[in-house]
Each structure stands twice: as C-alpha cells, then as structure tokens.
Design an enzyme around this catalytic site. Sequence first.
Site, PDB file in Angstrom:
ATOM      1  N   ASP A  13       0.818  -1.226   0.000  1.00  0.00           N
ATOM      2  CA  ASP A  13       0.000   0.000   0.000  1.00  0.00           C
ATOM      3  C   ASP A  13       0.844   1.266   0.000  1.00  0.00           C
ATOM      4  O   ASP A  13       0.435   2.300   0.530  1.00  0.00           O
ATOM      5  CB  ASP A  13      -0.964   0.032   1.208  1.00  0.00           C
ATOM      6  CG  ASP A  13      -1.757  -1.243   1.328  1.00  0.00           C
ATOM      7  OD1 ASP A  13      -2.274  -1.702   0.308  1.00  0.00           O
ATOM      8  OD2 ASP A  13      -1.831  -1.800   2.450  1.00  0.00           O
ATOM      9  N   LYS A  16       2.367   2.185  -5.112  1.00  0.00           N
ATOM     10  CA  LYS A  16       3.156   1.725  -6.275  1.00  0.00           C
ATOM     11  C   LYS A  16       2.407   1.951  -7.588  1.00  0.00           C
ATOM     12  O   LYS A  16       3.018   2.243  -8.604  1.00  0.00           O
ATOM     13  CB  LYS A  16       3.461   0.227  -6.133  1.00  0.00           C
ATOM     14  CG  LYS A  16       4.323  -0.107  -4.943  1.00  0.00           C
ATOM     15  CD  LYS A  16       4.492  -1.599  -4.768  1.00  0.00           C
ATOM     16  CE  LYS A  16       3.244  -2.332  -4.346  1.00  0.00           C
ATOM     17  NZ  LYS A  16       2.709  -2.003  -3.030  1.00  0.00           N
ATOM     18  N   GLY A  40      -4.120  -4.264  -4.291  1.00  0.00           N
ATOM     19  CA  GLY A  40      -5.097  -3.261  -4.715  1.00  0.00           C
ATOM     20  C   GLY A  40      -4.338  -2.026  -5.142  1.00  0.00           C
ATOM     21  O   GLY A  40      -3.675  -1.405  -4.326  1.00  0.00           O
ATOM     22  N   HIS A  41      -4.388  -1.719  -6.418  1.00  0.00           N
ATOM     23  CA  HIS A  41      -3.637  -0.572  -6.929  1.00  0.00           C
ATOM     24  C   HIS A  41      -4.610   0.500  -7.406  1.00  0.00           C
ATOM     25  O   HIS A  41      -5.484   0.236  -8.221  1.00  0.00           O
ATOM     26  CB  HIS A  41      -2.707  -1.011  -8.063  1.00  0.00           C
ATOM     27  CG  HIS A  41      -1.603  -1.908  -7.579  1.00  0.00           C
ATOM     28  ND1 HIS A  41      -0.853  -2.695  -8.389  1.00  0.00           N
ATOM     29  CD2 HIS A  41      -1.125  -2.112  -6.338  1.00  0.00           C
ATOM     30  CE1 HIS A  41       0.040  -3.369  -7.669  1.00  0.00           C
ATOM     31  NE2 HIS A  41      -0.121  -3.027  -6.416  1.00  0.00           N
ATOM     32  N   GLN A 225       2.169  -5.861  -3.118  1.00  0.00           N
ATOM     33  CA  GLN A 225       2.550  -5.990  -1.698  1.00  0.00           C
ATOM     34  C   GLN A 225       3.852  -5.219  -1.422  1.00  0.00           C
ATOM     35  O   GLN A 225       4.109  -4.236  -2.097  1.00  0.00           O
ATOM     36  CB  GLN A 225       2.678  -7.458  -1.284  1.00  0.00           C
ATOM     37  CG  GLN A 225       1.354  -8.190  -1.169  1.00  0.00           C
ATOM     38  CD  GLN A 225       0.843  -8.730  -2.475  1.00  0.00           C
ATOM     39  OE1 GLN A 225       1.598  -9.318  -3.233  1.00  0.00           O
ATOM     40  NE2 GLN A 225      -0.417  -8.543  -2.762  1.00  0.00           N
TER      41      GLN A 225
HETATM   42  P1  IMP Z   1      -2.504 -12.837   1.874  1.00  0.00           P
HETATM   43  O1  IMP Z   1      -1.558 -12.266   0.881  1.00  0.00           O
HETATM   44  O2  IMP Z   1      -3.952 -12.600   1.531  1.00  0.00           O
HETATM   45  O3  IMP Z   1      -2.196 -14.275   2.181  1.00  0.00           O
HETATM   46  O4  IMP Z   1      -2.285 -12.052   3.259  1.00  0.00           O
HETATM   47  C1  IMP Z   1      -1.087 -12.159   4.011  1.00  0.00           C
HETATM   48  C2  IMP Z   1      -0.708 -10.812   4.635  1.00  0.00           C
HETATM   49  O5  IMP Z   1      -0.333  -9.915   3.605  1.00  0.00           O
HETATM   50  C3  IMP Z   1      -1.857 -10.139   5.388  1.00  0.00           C
HETATM   51  O6  IMP Z   1      -1.310  -9.409   6.476  1.00  0.00           O
HETATM   52  C4  IMP Z   1      -2.412  -9.164   4.368  1.00  0.00           C
HETATM   53  O7  IMP Z   1      -3.073  -8.074   4.980  1.00  0.00           O
HETATM   54  C5  IMP Z   1      -1.128  -8.738   3.694  1.00  0.00           C
HETATM   55  N1  IMP Z   1      -1.331  -8.262   2.321  1.00  0.00           N
HETATM   56  C6  IMP Z   1      -1.533  -9.004   1.224  1.00  0.00           C
HETATM   57  N2  IMP Z   1      -1.633  -8.220   0.137  1.00  0.00           N
HETATM   58  C7  IMP Z   1      -1.484  -6.960   0.553  1.00  0.00           C
HETATM   59  C8  IMP Z   1      -1.449  -5.690  -0.127  1.00  0.00           C
HETATM   60  O8  IMP Z   1      -1.590  -5.571  -1.349  1.00  0.00           O
HETATM   61  N3  IMP Z   1      -1.239  -4.608   0.672  1.00  0.00           N
HETATM   62  C9  IMP Z   1      -1.043  -4.707   2.007  1.00  0.00           C
HETATM   63  N4  IMP Z   1      -1.058  -5.852   2.667  1.00  0.00           N
HETATM   64  C10 IMP Z   1      -1.274  -6.977   1.949  1.00  0.00           C
END
Ligand code: IMP
Length: 436
Positions: A13, A16, A40-41, A225
């Site tokens: 977040d 990017k 989420g972009h 991420q």
């Molecule tokens: P997962 O990727 O859904 O398995 O989540 C694992 C961890 O990564 C959790 O803490 C999510 O909140 C975090 N996470 C996954 N994708 C994002 C992102 O795009 N932005 C921020 N945190 C993320």
Amino acid sequence: MPLNIIIGAQWGDEGKGRFTDLLAADTDAVGRFSGGDNAGHTVTVGEDVFKLHLIPSGIIHEKAICIIGNGVVMNPAVFIREMDGLIERGIDVGPERLKISRACHIITPAHIALDKAKEMALGTGKIGTTLRGIGPAYMDKIGRSGLRAGLFAHPEALTAAIHAHIEAHNNTLTKIYGAAPLDATAVAAEYAVYAQHLAPHLADASVLLDDYLKAGRAVLAEGAQGTFLDIDHGTYPFVTSSSPTAGGALTGLGIGPKMVGRVIGVCKAFTSRVGSGPFPCEAEGETAVRLRGTGANPWDEYGTTTGRARRVGWLDLVMLRHAGRINSFTDIAITKLDILSGLAEIPVCVAYTLDGERINHFPHSLEELGRCEPVFELLPGWQEDVTGARTWDDLPKAAQNYIEYIAKDTQTPISYVSVGPGRAQVVDSSAIDLLS
Ligand code: IMP
C-alpha cells in the site's frame, strides 16, 4: 532498453500503482510478477479513479501491453470482472494487449475456502490474510499440485484437473476443518467458461518479454505488496506467500538479472500495515487518526481490497535500509508527503533499542522485533499545503529537509515525491543531488 522494477519498500500500500502509471507512459510492456488479487492498486486520472487488483496499472495507458507473469496466482473470475470494468471505460483489454503466462497458477474456490478455514482455525493467532486464497494457491504451486493457466487451452484436461483438485481439497476442508465440501462438477463448469474467455490471452511471457528487451523496448515490472510481506525477508509468518521483492520480479517474469536497469523502491512518507504482526513504529490514538484519515477520502488508509482500516505509524528508516539491501534500490519514490503537512515536528525512526542496546538493523526473529523500541529523531515539520507543488523549489524548506534526510540515511537518491493522489501531483526530484 532495460527492465525497470517497482517494489514496495514497506508492508504494501505504498502507492506503487501511481508510479507504475507514471513510468508506463514511456514503457512498452508492464508485467505483474507476484501475488494475486490480494493487491489493490489505485490510479487517479483526472476525475477517474481506477482500482485494480490483478491487471497491471499500465493498462490505463494506450501503448503498453500488460502481462500476468508466471509468479502470479490469478483468480480468473476476478480477472474477467476487472477486464469487463475496463472495457466499460473504453480500455482495450484484447488478447493482443493483455497476456497471461501459461505458467501462472490459477486460484480456485477450494483455495479461498481453505484460506478462510485456516484463518478461522488460527483464531487470535490469525495472519489477517485478505481471504483471497493466495496462501493455499502458492502451497499447491510449491507442493507441485497446482493448476496452471496453460490448462485454459485444454478444456478436457482442465475439467479433469479441477475434479481431482476439488476432491483432494474437499478432504482437507471436511476432515481437518469441518467445513462444507465444494461441488467439483459446478466448479469445473464455471472454470470451463473462464477458460474460453482467457485461452486467447495465454502467452509464453518470458519469451515475449525477452523479445521486447532485445528489440530495445522498455519493460516495467509492477510490484505488488511490499518487502516486509516477502515470504523470506518479511515479518514471517505475518507475510504473504510470494516474493514481492526484486528477486521475485526476475523469477516471476522469467527474466535474468543482466537485464535490470532501475529498481525503484516506493515508500510512504510514514508507515502503514494491514493484518497482524509486529510494527515497531505503530502509532495509536490521535496520531493514528491523523495519519490514517477518517475514511472520507479515497486516499485515506483503508484497504483497497479489504476495506480494513490500516495500522499506521511514523517513517521507519531501519525498515527502509533493510528494504534497500534486499532489493538493491537504485532510487526511491516517496509518497503521501502531503499527509505530513501541518505538524510541528515529525518523528522518524532511525534505529531500535533491543534489551537496552541500540541496533541499526531489522531483526529476523519476530520475538526480538516485538521487543524492539524505536529510536526517534525529531525533524522540523512544515505548515504549508504541499498538494500544489510540482517542482523541488515548490516544496517548503522543511519538506525538502525531510526528503534529504531520508536520501542521506539510506544513501539512495530520491527521484519522485508525490504530494496528492492525482496523476500530476508528483515532484520529479531526480535532478536534485540529495546525497552530498
Ligand atoms: P494474503 O496475501 O492474503 O495471504 O495475506 C497475508 C498478509 O499480507 C496479510 O497481512 C495481508 O493483509 C497482507 N497483504 C496481502 N496483500 C497486501 C497488499 O496488497 N497490501 C497490504 N497488505 C497486503
């Protein structure tokens, strides 16, 4: 032309998407290399706000082709929904423009059901995943039992594979988690429709990108991420299941390291994280509300994918130095500087104390990290609204100092500073020598 890579320097977040959008204007191909629709972009073009989860932000430009690399796990339902949304807005998402690597893995309802069941079983110890099936899909990939997008071109093989996949996971869902089983025939029928839609988009992404690079065309790898969600280098186990770092860009697109030009680390002027896990600089109370916003604006710190309020805190330079080392940042882009306007002083974390001793690095052990206390340096704030700044000289002196402090501490040039969500709200600081 080299491969340029955009990487999140924090917990995701960081903003990017806007830099992908900025650089995509001069780019011929944009590739996603890790994660899935957990990302989420957001890109704001004039009055239009585009929120994308899977399709690279480069799609908003007319020129760039966009690629889902082999390192991605893709939910075809989300992908098709996103395509439809873009078509409605007049954006070309045809097979000539939007490509999917045959080797990227497919997310199924079984992965999503398992993600939910596991999180529920973990109770208070849960990871706080996005519940998009990301972890289970990567488990299948690493366990060598995943379903790859190449199956979309082979309907019979896809149907057989879905049946075997759902039956295997139904065992786990019902016997381990006491959850309801899924209907394999219904899932196979649903995926047969997706396959028809998506088969024309399949490509050998590595070959395609290699052709582009050899022809002198510019390629951009769009990170999802962030470094601290990396399966190896993040705050394990409170991480995602892929490698959102620069190394992951190479394996996730099938490109070698000789091709790399810039590795741009995107870092918020403060820090945020969603989900569970340690956060040494986390702020609470009024400060947290001040940094997060109230949710009234689309740029406030609420998840694009989950809508969850993000945890927030001051900028952590220990983390940024760690990210710089893991990724070899050639330069850094700072986002959301405007949010810091109006503060008398701005704390910046420069080190931690662990059991009374000062440490300058980010510990691997979560237990140690949990005991770390941030050491803050107080930098002077500025009162001016910076959202109208477009050049370095438009920034107040204290804001310039803040940026310069980050550059000197990390020994990395800062090329861009964003001062608002709009496409034009960026200061290009690449010509300013901040290091000497
Ligand atoms: P997962 O990727 O859904 O398995 O989540 C694992 C961890 O990564 C959790 O803490 C999510 O909140 C975090 N996470 C996954 N994708 C994002 C992102 O795009 N932005 C921020 N945190 C993320």
